[in-house]
Motif scaffolding. Structure first.
Motif, PDB file in Angstrom:
ATOM      1  N   SER A 597       0.817  -1.213   0.000  1.00  0.00           N
ATOM      2  CA  SER A 597       0.000   0.000   0.000  1.00  0.00           C
ATOM      3  C   SER A 597       0.849   1.262   0.000  1.00  0.00           C
ATOM      4  O   SER A 597       0.334   2.347   0.266  1.00  0.00           O
ATOM      5  N   TYR A 679      -7.147   2.696  -1.802  1.00  0.00           N
ATOM      6  CA  TYR A 679      -6.120   3.681  -2.161  1.00  0.00           C
ATOM      7  C   TYR A 679      -6.411   4.253  -3.531  1.00  0.00           C
ATOM      8  O   TYR A 679      -6.591   3.511  -4.509  1.00  0.00           O
ATOM      9  N   PHE A 685      -5.460   7.118   1.305  1.00  0.00           N
ATOM     10  CA  PHE A 685      -6.483   6.209   1.829  1.00  0.00           C
ATOM     11  C   PHE A 685      -7.853   6.860   1.684  1.00  0.00           C
ATOM     12  O   PHE A 685      -8.027   8.060   1.869  1.00  0.00           O
TER      13      PHE A 685
END
Length: 791
Positions: A597, A679, A685
């Motif tokens: 991420s 994402y 986020f």
């Protein structure tokens, strides 16, 4: 009970075609499996179906056909996983027709004929190929060959540059007033003097300064250096005599000066900056304000924005000059996932000749320095012959015998009109010789060949003196001896540079030259933010791999903190001061899981304004899980959001990839990419997409036939961190990057052997590197083909 094939013979063709397209399998020869089928009714059934119904599309030997299925058959599932896949994932129209024993029979035949690693090694044995030096290996080798006569700079733990401040322009020792280590060069002295201590300096605030030490580039490429000041300045990089930037005579209002230079990663380069605030910096009319003094030293690394050279790339230690070949080379072949030098083109042959000429000219220009002789030395020719012999020995990575010494050295000196011409001939002969250009040219497992394999595995360059000494003393015969040298060499910046280059390629972050996003959606996603993200990613990798003895691969997937500075914190929602340096951050940036991420990767695997579950799913499938995916059959472009304004990105992806021809691959790709839908296109986020709650649920069917489900990045990361498929894929890719040869050429059990050791050592990346080097270096090249077939 009749089987499906007895009831509907055409179903066999549809079954195998659909399943093989879905899992992307490969094989080449059915001869061995045909012989086995004679005594095995299950195999016989599978063989009959293939010959009668499948060969038309897939070819008699599984090679594929241009019209129906142009890809050979290959895959990596276990027999149980393949059976389960056929049983559960048949193409539309055949879901309930091939189950149980029928599915097992087809899977057994396909697995034994084409699919298993043993079958693949039997049908198309991998070979340790004769390969020339890659472009990086060539440049590194020539650079280190010249450096072997100068020494290499030490890269100690101390950071910054040594600064000396004087009360005159000439840097006279008796006028030096301050000596210190400055972490970076970004000063605004105003109209005063350093430290504000006017008693040490001239009352008119005249002073000069010089900073020196070395700079370490994070990757190979062309670097633009930038100096900004109102006063006189000179910048020397990798050269003591000729400045890269010369602004010693100030003219006009030009405050910024730029110049570029090629640098190789893993090597410190000498740097010196001279600055003078002299009388021209003071107005003649005392009523007019004095010109202030400031100075800033920046650079523009490859694929990054301009930045003040960070402290971590500076050292107060002085480094010898480094020779960098500037001759352009054609790129190496990367078609199978890693760079290799298995072909010689006319352009590459010409480039290697031009580079040899460039190197020969440099050696002659610096001959006295490199050979440590003087023009009037009565033994000059004798010393130059010895220098030439050492040059050839180091280029060939082994001692010369008498015949080679005569050919490459003595004969050139005996026939040349002067020593300089002889040296040129020696350098050209050495650098154009196969013994330099091919480091795998000696098939025997002798100590010098082992030394060369170790050094190219870790440094992409030739052995150092310590490694050559170990070879000469017979201390490279056992695994423990090789491992000892490998552990020593891992501490060298060249090893770290090569490993970092692996991660850039593994994460595919160099494949996209521009991460710019749609400014109407992401106005603040500037080149500076993108550059900081790249730094953030590399700092994370460095922390995991080198700053801890554990070097735990699982941290790359599981770590929650993201390295942010003040600029990135403002963009991603963390609470940090505007000028804060890089530090690990958890709060305010949403749920995170290591590389999976990281905002740089999320931005890389996304469109200009939208996320891309497809790009992200392909990365996870191919690079992280090691799944083989065939390329799409036709050009692909995403559905424009304007065409379906009410749909989320996930919903548009499902809509576009719903056709049967797509789902054979997207049934695997999409569920992986969906787990990263929290994402957006720049890695921020989010809880919603287009006003709808994010659905980050996903799944993956393992090679053993089990279905893993996950909700979001944390559950995905936990599954990947304990997956043998991920460990296998990482081992294979790291091996092939370091060794530049197919891992299966070193034996069909090599992946499993290295993976088991990797897991046993708690996923230690440094230990894995040592194991890879030991496995490769001690594998005899003559018997490599036999080893790859298991014979």
């Amino acid at each position: 009970m009749k089987t499906l094939f007895e009831i509907r013979p055409d179903a066999g063709r549809a079954l195998v075609l659909g399943v093989l397209v879905a899992v992307g399998m490969v094989g080449v020869s059915i001869g061995s499996a045909a012989r086995a089928a004679e005594d095995d009714p299950v195999q016989a059934l599978g063989l009959q179906v293939y010959q009668q119904q499948c060969a038309e599309c897939h070819g008699d030997n599984g090679e594929g056909s241009q019209l129906d299925y142009p890809h050979p058959l290959q895959g990596a599932k276990s027999l149980e996983g393949l059976t389960a896949y056929i049983d559960k994932e048949m193409p539309p129209g055949f879901e309930d027709e091939v189950t149980g024993e029928d599915a097992e029979a087809v899977a057994r035949y396909v697995y034994d004929a084409f699919y298993s690693e043993i079958a693949q090694a039997r049908n198309a044995p991998a070979r340790i190929e004769l390969a020339r030096l890659t472009v990086d290996q060539y440049r590194n080798s020539v650079s280190d060959l010249i450096a072997s006569f100068r020494g290499r700079g030490d890269w100690t733990d101390e950071r910054g540059l040594k600064g000396e401040y004087y009360t005159d322009r000439g840097f006279r020792r008796d006028r030096k007033k301050i000596e210190r280590i400055d972490p970076e060069l970004n000063f605004d002295f105003g109209i005063g003097v350093p430290d504000g201590d006017t008693e040490k300096f001239d009352k008119r605030n005249q002073f000069s300064a010089q900073w020196e030490g070395s700079v370490m580039p994070p990757e190979s490429g062309t670097y633009e250096f930038v100096v900004w000041t109102e006063h006189a300045v000179r910048l020397f990089v990798n050269d003591e005599e000729t400045p890269l930037i010369d602004g010693w005579v100030q003219s006009g209002d030009d405050r910024e000066r730029r110049a570029s230079i090629p640098l190789l990663a893993g090597r410190p380069y000498r740097i010196r900056l001279e600055f003078s605030k002299a009388y021209q910096g003071v107005r003649k009319d005392d009523d007019e304000p004095e010109i202030p003094a400031s100075i800033r030293l920046s650079w523009v690394p490859p694929r990054r924005a301009e930045e003040v050279i960070p402290t971590r790339h500076l050292s107060p230690e002085w480094a010898p000059e480094v020779f960098v070949v500037t001759t352009p080379f054609p790129p190496d072949d990367r078609s199978i996932g890693y760079e290799r030098g298995t072909t010689i083109s006319a352009s590459w042959a010409q480039a290697s000749t031009d580079a040899a000429i460039e190197t020969a000219a440099y050696v002659v220009e610096h001959l006295n320095e490199l050979a440590k002789v003087k023009d009037d030395d009565p033994e000059r020719e004798i010393k130059l012959r010895d220098f030439a012999a050492k040059f050839v020995e180091r280029a060939f990575r082994r001692p010369l015998d008498a015949e080679q010494r005569d050919l490459y050295v003595d004969r050139q000196f005996d026939t040349a009109p002067n020593a300089e011409t002889a040296i040129k001939r020696v350098v050209l002969l050495a650098l154009k010789s196969p013994r330099f250009l091919y480091h795998e040219i000696d098939p025997e497992l002798d100590p010098y060949a082992v030394a060369s394999r170790i050094s190219y595995a870790l440094w992409d360059s030739l052995p150092d003196d310590a490694l050559m000494k170990a070879a000469a003393e017979g201390r490279l015969e056992t695994r423990d001896q090789v491992a000892e040298q490998a552990r020593r060499m891992l501490d060298d910046p060249r090893a770290r540079a090569k490993v970092l280059d692996f991660f850039r390629k593994w994460m595919k972050i160099d494949d996209v030259p521009d991460l710019a996003k749609d400014p109407s959606h992401f106005e603040d996603f500037t080149p500076e933010v993108i550059s900081d993200l790249r730094t953030s990613l590399e700092l994370f990798l460095e922390d995991v791999i080198w700053n801890s003895d554990a070097a735990d691969f699982r941290r790359l997937l599981l770590d929650e903190p993201v390295m942010l500075n003040g600029r990135l914190a403002a963009f991603y929602g963390a609470d940090m001061p505007e000028d804060a340096p890089f530090a690990p951050v958890v709060d305010g940036i949403g749920e995170r899981a290591g590389l999976l991420s990281h905002p740089y990767l999320m931005a890389n695997f996304a469109y200009t304004s939208e996320s891309s579950p497809i790009f992200r799913g392909v990365f996870l499938a191919r690079n992280v899980l090691g799944t083989r995916l065939r390329p799409p059959q036709e050009a692909f472009s995403p559905l424009a959001p304007d065409l379906h304004p009410d749909l989320s990105t996930r919903e548009r992806t499902v809509l576009q990839t719903s056709p049967e021809s797509c789902m054979s691959c997207h049934g695997l790709i999409n569920p992986l990419g969906f787990a990263l839908e929290h994402y957006d296109a720049v890695g921020r986020f989010r809880e919603e997409d287009n006003g709808k709650p994010i659905d980050a649920s996903g799944l993956y069917q393992t090679r053993t036939g089990e279905t893993a489900t996950f909700e979001g990045v944390r559950e995905l990361a936990e599954f990947l961190a304990r997956s043998d498929e991920v460990a296998d894929a990482f081992v294979e890719r790291l091996f092939q990057h370091q060794i530049k040869q197919p891992i299966r050429a070193f034996g069909p059990g090599t992946i499993a052997e290295l993976r088991d050791a990797f897991v046993t050592h708690d996923y230690n990346i440094q230990t894995l590197l040592v194991d890879i080097v030991a496995k490769s270096a001690l594998t005899p090249r003559q018997s490599a083909d036999l080893a790859s077939t298991g014979e």
